[in-house]
Enzyme design. Structure first.
Site, PDB file in Angstrom:
ATOM      1  N   ARG A 186      23.340  10.496   0.984  1.00 20.40           N
ATOM      2  CA  ARG A 186      24.559   9.784   0.560  1.00 20.40           C
ATOM      3  C   ARG A 186      25.015  10.317  -0.787  1.00 20.40           C
ATOM      4  NH1 ARG A 186      26.676   4.905   2.413  1.00 20.40           N
ATOM      5  NH2 ARG A 186      27.560   4.586   0.352  1.00 20.40           N
ATOM      6  N   ILE A 187      26.321  10.418  -0.945  1.00 25.29           N
ATOM      7  CA  ILE A 187      26.865  10.836  -2.239  1.00 25.29           C
ATOM      8  C   ILE A 187      26.824   9.635  -3.181  1.00 25.29           C
ATOM      9  CG2 ILE A 187      28.947  11.629  -3.435  1.00 25.29           C
ATOM     10  CD1 ILE A 187      29.628  13.170  -0.840  1.00 25.29           C
ATOM     11  N   LEU A 188      26.308   9.855  -4.378  1.00 25.00           N
ATOM     12  CA  LEU A 188      26.184   8.770  -5.349  1.00 25.00           C
ATOM     13  C   LEU A 188      27.357   8.811  -6.330  1.00 25.00           C
ATOM     14  CD1 LEU A 188      22.355   9.219  -5.829  1.00 25.00           C
ATOM     15  CD2 LEU A 188      23.467   7.195  -4.854  1.00 25.00           C
ATOM     16  N   HIS A 209      18.688  20.990  -3.095  1.00 26.82           N
ATOM     17  CA  HIS A 209      19.798  21.342  -2.214  1.00 26.82           C
ATOM     18  C   HIS A 209      19.469  22.646  -1.498  1.00 26.82           C
ATOM     19  CE1 HIS A 209      23.867  21.377  -0.693  1.00 26.82           C
ATOM     20  NE2 HIS A 209      23.936  22.658  -1.001  1.00 26.82           N
ATOM     21  N   LEU A 227      29.346  16.936  -7.412  1.00 30.68           N
ATOM     22  CA  LEU A 227      28.480  17.049  -6.237  1.00 30.68           C
ATOM     23  C   LEU A 227      27.773  18.406  -6.204  1.00 30.68           C
ATOM     24  CD1 LEU A 227      27.553  15.884  -3.447  1.00 30.68           C
ATOM     25  CD2 LEU A 227      29.490  17.120  -2.464  1.00 30.68           C
ATOM     26  N   GLU A 254      11.084  25.060  -0.469  1.00 31.19           N
ATOM     27  CA  GLU A 254      11.339  23.751  -1.088  1.00 31.19           C
ATOM     28  C   GLU A 254      10.027  23.041  -1.403  1.00 31.19           C
ATOM     29  OE1 GLU A 254      13.923  21.547   1.530  1.00 31.19           O
ATOM     30  OE2 GLU A 254      15.690  22.602   0.805  1.00 31.19           O
TER      31      GLU A 254
HETATM   32  C1  GAR Z   1      15.911  19.392   2.672  1.00 36.34           C
HETATM   33  O1  GAR Z   1      16.005  20.656   3.250  1.00 36.34           O
HETATM   34  C2  GAR Z   1      16.857  19.257   1.506  1.00 36.34           C
HETATM   35  O2  GAR Z   1      17.108  20.467   0.851  1.00 36.34           O
HETATM   36  C3  GAR Z   1      18.111  18.759   2.171  1.00 36.34           C
HETATM   37  O3  GAR Z   1      17.671  17.889   3.164  1.00 36.34           O
HETATM   38  C4  GAR Z   1      16.394  18.323   3.644  1.00 36.34           C
HETATM   39  C5  GAR Z   1      15.484  17.121   3.674  1.00 36.34           C
HETATM   40  O4  GAR Z   1      14.290  17.439   4.342  1.00 36.34           O
HETATM   41  N1  GAR Z   1      18.945  18.091   1.224  1.00 36.34           N
HETATM   42  C6  GAR Z   1      20.277  18.086   1.312  1.00 36.34           C
HETATM   43  O5  GAR Z   1      20.884  18.633   2.188  1.00 36.34           O
HETATM   44  C7  GAR Z   1      20.976  17.327   0.208  1.00 36.34           C
HETATM   45  N2  GAR Z   1      22.362  17.614   0.200  1.00 36.34           N
HETATM   46  P1  GAR Z   1      13.043  16.464   4.240  1.00 36.34           P
HETATM   47  O6  GAR Z   1      13.531  15.044   4.562  1.00 36.34           O
HETATM   48  O7  GAR Z   1      12.095  16.975   5.282  1.00 36.34           O
HETATM   49  O8  GAR Z   1      12.485  16.561   2.845  1.00 36.34           O
END
Ligand code: GAR
Length: 208
Positions: free
Chosen positions: A91-93, A109, A144, A174
Site C-alpha cells: 500500500r502507498i503510505l 523495492h 513514491l 533481497e
Molecule cells: C519483494 O520482492 C519486494 O521487493 C517487493 O515485494 C516482494 C515481497 O516479497 N516489494 C515491492 O514491490 C514494493 N513496492 P516477500 O513478501 O516474499 O518478502
C-alpha cells in the site's frame, strides 16, 4: 535492544530473512510485531511460527485512508519501534504517515531505482532489454520509491530469461541485503539527514 516492526502484504520471504538474521545475531534487534493489511499473507504465519506478535489492519474497515493510517500508526506505536521495515507492503503510505516516521522507515523495492518505481519492475526490465536488474533498499520519503538510496544489488539479465527466474534471482539478493541494512541501522551506523542517507557519518552518493 532496539525494536523493529515489519509491515508486509504477502509471502514474507524478506521478513523471514530478517527473522533469521535476528536469530543468528547478524541483526542486534528484536522484531516486536509483524503487521499485514492482507489476512491471507503467508508472512503472518511465518511471524506466528517465530513467536512474534501479529497485527492485521485492513483498510476496508475504515472510511478513509486517513482513518486507516491513524489506527495503523497508533497500533505500531504501541510497540515503540526504533525502526519500521516495509517488506513487500503493497500500500502507498501518505505523506502524513511517512513524515511521522522520518528517518526510521525503510523499504525494499525490486528494481535498480531510480529505474522502475511502482509495479511490474521485472517485466519492464526484460521488455526494455536491460542487461542488469536488481533490488534497492532506501529510506522512505513522501516521493513514491524516491527516498535516499542505502544499498542496491544487481544481477545480470538477458531478454531470454523468464520473468519467474529473474524474480527468484532478485529475491535471493533481497534476502542478502535487507538483513545487512537492518543490521547497520540497529548498530546506529545508518541515518537519514538533510534528505540524504548517511553511513558512518558519511553521506552516501546518490545512485542512478
Ligand atoms: C519483494 O520482492 C519486494 O521487493 C517487493 O515485494 C516482494 C515481497 O516479497 N516489494 C515491492 O514491490 C514494493 N513496492 P516477500 O513478501 O516474499 O518478502
Amino acid at each position: 535492544m532496539k525494536n523493529i516492526v515489519v509491515l508486509i502484504s504477502g509471502s514474507g520471504s524478506n521478513l523471514q530473512a530478517i527473522i533469521d538474521a535476528c536469530r543468528n545475531g547478524q541483526i542486534n534487534g528484536n522484531i516486536k510485531a509483524v503487521f499485514s493489511n492482507v489476512p491471507e499473507a503467508y508472512g503472518l504465519v511465518r511471524a506466528q511460527q517465530a513467536g512474534i506478535a501479529t497485527e492485521l489492519v485492513e483498510s476496508k474497515y475504515f472510511a478513509s485512508r486517513t482513518d486507516y493510517e491513524l489506527v495503523l500508526a497508533d497500533t505500531i506505536d504501541r510497540y515503540t519501534p526504533d525502526l519500521i521495515v516495509l517488506a513487500g507492503y503493497m500500500r502507498i503510505l501518505s505523506p502524513t504517515f511517512v513524515n511521522r516516521y522520518t528517518g526510521k522507515l525503510l523499504n525494499i523495492h525490486p528494481s535498480l531505482l531510480p529505474k522502475y518505481p511502482g509495479l511490474h519492475t521485472h517485466r519492464q526490465a526484460l521488455d526494455n532489454g536491460d542487461s542488469e536488474h536488481g533490488a534497492t533498499i532506501h529510506f522512505v520519503t513522501e516521493e513514491l520509491d524516491g527516498g535516499p538510496i542505502i544499498l542496491q544489488a544487481a544481477i545480470p539479465i538477458t531478454p531470454q530469461d523468464s520473468e519467474a527466474e529473474v524474480i527468484k534471482k532478485v529475491q535471493q539478493q533481497e534476502h542478502r541485503i535487507y538483513p545487512l541494512v537492518v543490521g547497520w541501522f540497529m548498530q546506529g551506523r545508518l541515518a537519514m539527514r538533510d534528505g540524504k542517507a548517511w553511513m558512518d557519518n558519511h553521506p552516501l552518493p546518490p545512485q542512478g
